[in-house]
Design a protein around this motif. Structure first.
Motif, PDB file in Angstrom:
ATOM      1  N   THR A 178       0.816  -1.212   0.000  1.00  0.00           N
ATOM      2  CA  THR A 178       0.000   0.000   0.000  1.00  0.00           C
ATOM      3  C   THR A 178       0.850   1.262   0.000  1.00  0.00           C
ATOM      4  O   THR A 178       0.574   2.216  -0.728  1.00  0.00           O
ATOM      5  N   GLU A 179       1.915   1.263   0.803  1.00  0.00           N
ATOM      6  CA  GLU A 179       2.761   2.460   0.885  1.00  0.00           C
ATOM      7  C   GLU A 179       3.542   2.709  -0.401  1.00  0.00           C
ATOM      8  O   GLU A 179       4.086   3.802  -0.613  1.00  0.00           O
ATOM      9  N   ASP A 180       3.615   1.690  -1.275  1.00  0.00           N
ATOM     10  CA  ASP A 180       4.320   1.845  -2.546  1.00  0.00           C
ATOM     11  C   ASP A 180       3.373   2.127  -3.712  1.00  0.00           C
ATOM     12  O   ASP A 180       3.811   2.194  -4.866  1.00  0.00           O
ATOM     13  N   ARG A 193       1.753   8.377  -3.153  1.00  0.00           N
ATOM     14  CA  ARG A 193       2.168   9.304  -2.096  1.00  0.00           C
ATOM     15  C   ARG A 193       1.020  10.226  -1.687  1.00  0.00           C
ATOM     16  O   ARG A 193       1.155  11.005  -0.754  1.00  0.00           O
TER      17      ARG A 193
END
Length: 316
Positions: A66-68, A71
């Motif tokens: 998810t974090e990739d 942003r």
């Protein structure tokens, strides 16, 4: 067992005969080489809070945490990504330890995003974006995974004092500044709104029938005539020869800014409105020679009521 007998056995068991065509996808995958750093795309086959799984047409699936994925602070993996979507990402690891290829959309955006943004700028592409947050003197939004800035002066036709009201809203914008070296991306909603306003004025002008009597307010006086505000963003020019029956040296001899006047529409050629106060006062058709003079004079770009002149009154 021979291939023929295997096929007969499969058929008797309700199965289907397997051929080389059935293995085409697997064969293609076996010859394909994926390296770390490659930018590849795949189809989403699973979406979870922790990330997504992609089918790459390869012997191994890909996962993107998810974090990739983005942003953008407003990004929600469950709300913004669905099974069947196509995602593009950079290969981070060929094996994440569980037999999957690990990818990152964020890294792909850094690799490809700036080139795409430059193309959007050159082609004047209209983009739909969602405003992420209000910052000093403007708001931010993400395009191709890259954070962009929309100045308060570019949010609407008029300057916006309170930018917080735009957070969460979807806007149509154009890219006006792209600088990958300085990591600078500037967007404009005003640019799109101005274009739509021009189209709206064009349409309204095209609906005006020559010979129609209109009423407006004198908004400015020039040596060659007077501009009359007709309302709703429209403005018309009364050439000096069409102000009064008597010959004038300057419009201010009979007109003052702020005066309300009635005029006849002479023509609307090239989206310029040419008016005659004299014809309206006389309740008669304007003199043919003077109409021709007014038409020729109003068609001159330097003094005509072009859309640029009309938009001056809008305080864009």
């Amino acid at each position: 067992m021979s291939e023929e007998k295997r096929g007969i056995a499969d058929a008797e068991n309700g199965g289907t005969t397997e051929t080389m065509a059935d293995y085409a996808r697997e064969l293609e995958a076996s010859f394909r080489t994926i390296r770390e750093g490659d930018v590849i795309s795949g189809t989403v086959i699973d979406v979870r809070e922790t990330g997504v799984t992609l089918d790459l047409g390869y012997y191994a699936p890909a996962v993107i945490k998810t974090e990739d994925l983005s942003r953008d602070p407003s990004f929600s993996v469950l709300a913004d990504i669905h099974v069947g979507d196509t995602l593009e990402g950079t290969v981070v690891k060929r094996d994440d330890g569980a037999g999957n290829i690990q990818m990152s959309c964020v890294e792909a955006a850094e690799t490809l995003g700036w080139d795409r943004l430059k193309q959007y700028q050159e082609e004047k592409t209209i983009l739909k974006i969602k405003v992420s947050e209000s910052v000093n003197q403007g708001v931010t939004a993400y395009v191709e995974g890259i954070r962009g800035f929309i100045p308060a002066s570019q949010l609407a036709l008029d300057y916006v004092e309170d930018t917080t009201e735009f957070v969460g809203k979807t806007l149509e914008v154009r890219v006006i500044t792209v600088d990958s070296d300085r990591q600078k991306l500037v967007l404009s909603a005003k640019d799109v709104l101005k274009e739509k306003e021009v189209e709206r004025l064009n349409h309204k002008i095209s609906m005006i029938v020559p010979g129609t009597v209109v009423e407006g307010r004198v908004e400015s006086l020039m040596p060659y005539g007077a501009f009359v505000d007709l309302g709703d963003g429209l403005s018309g020019l009364v050439h000096i020869s069409q102000i009064s029956q008597k010959r004038l040296k300057k419009p201010s001899e009979v007109l003052t800014v702020g005066d309300t006047v009635r005029a006849v529409v002479l023509n609307t050629k090239d989206n310029r409105i040419s008016l005659s106060i004299k014809a309206a006062a006389e309740n008669a058709e304007p003199d043919e020679l003077e109409e021709k003079q007014a038409e020729e004079y109003s068609s001159k770009e330097a003094v005509g009521t072009s859309l640029g002149d009309l938009l001056k009154g809008l305080k864009l």
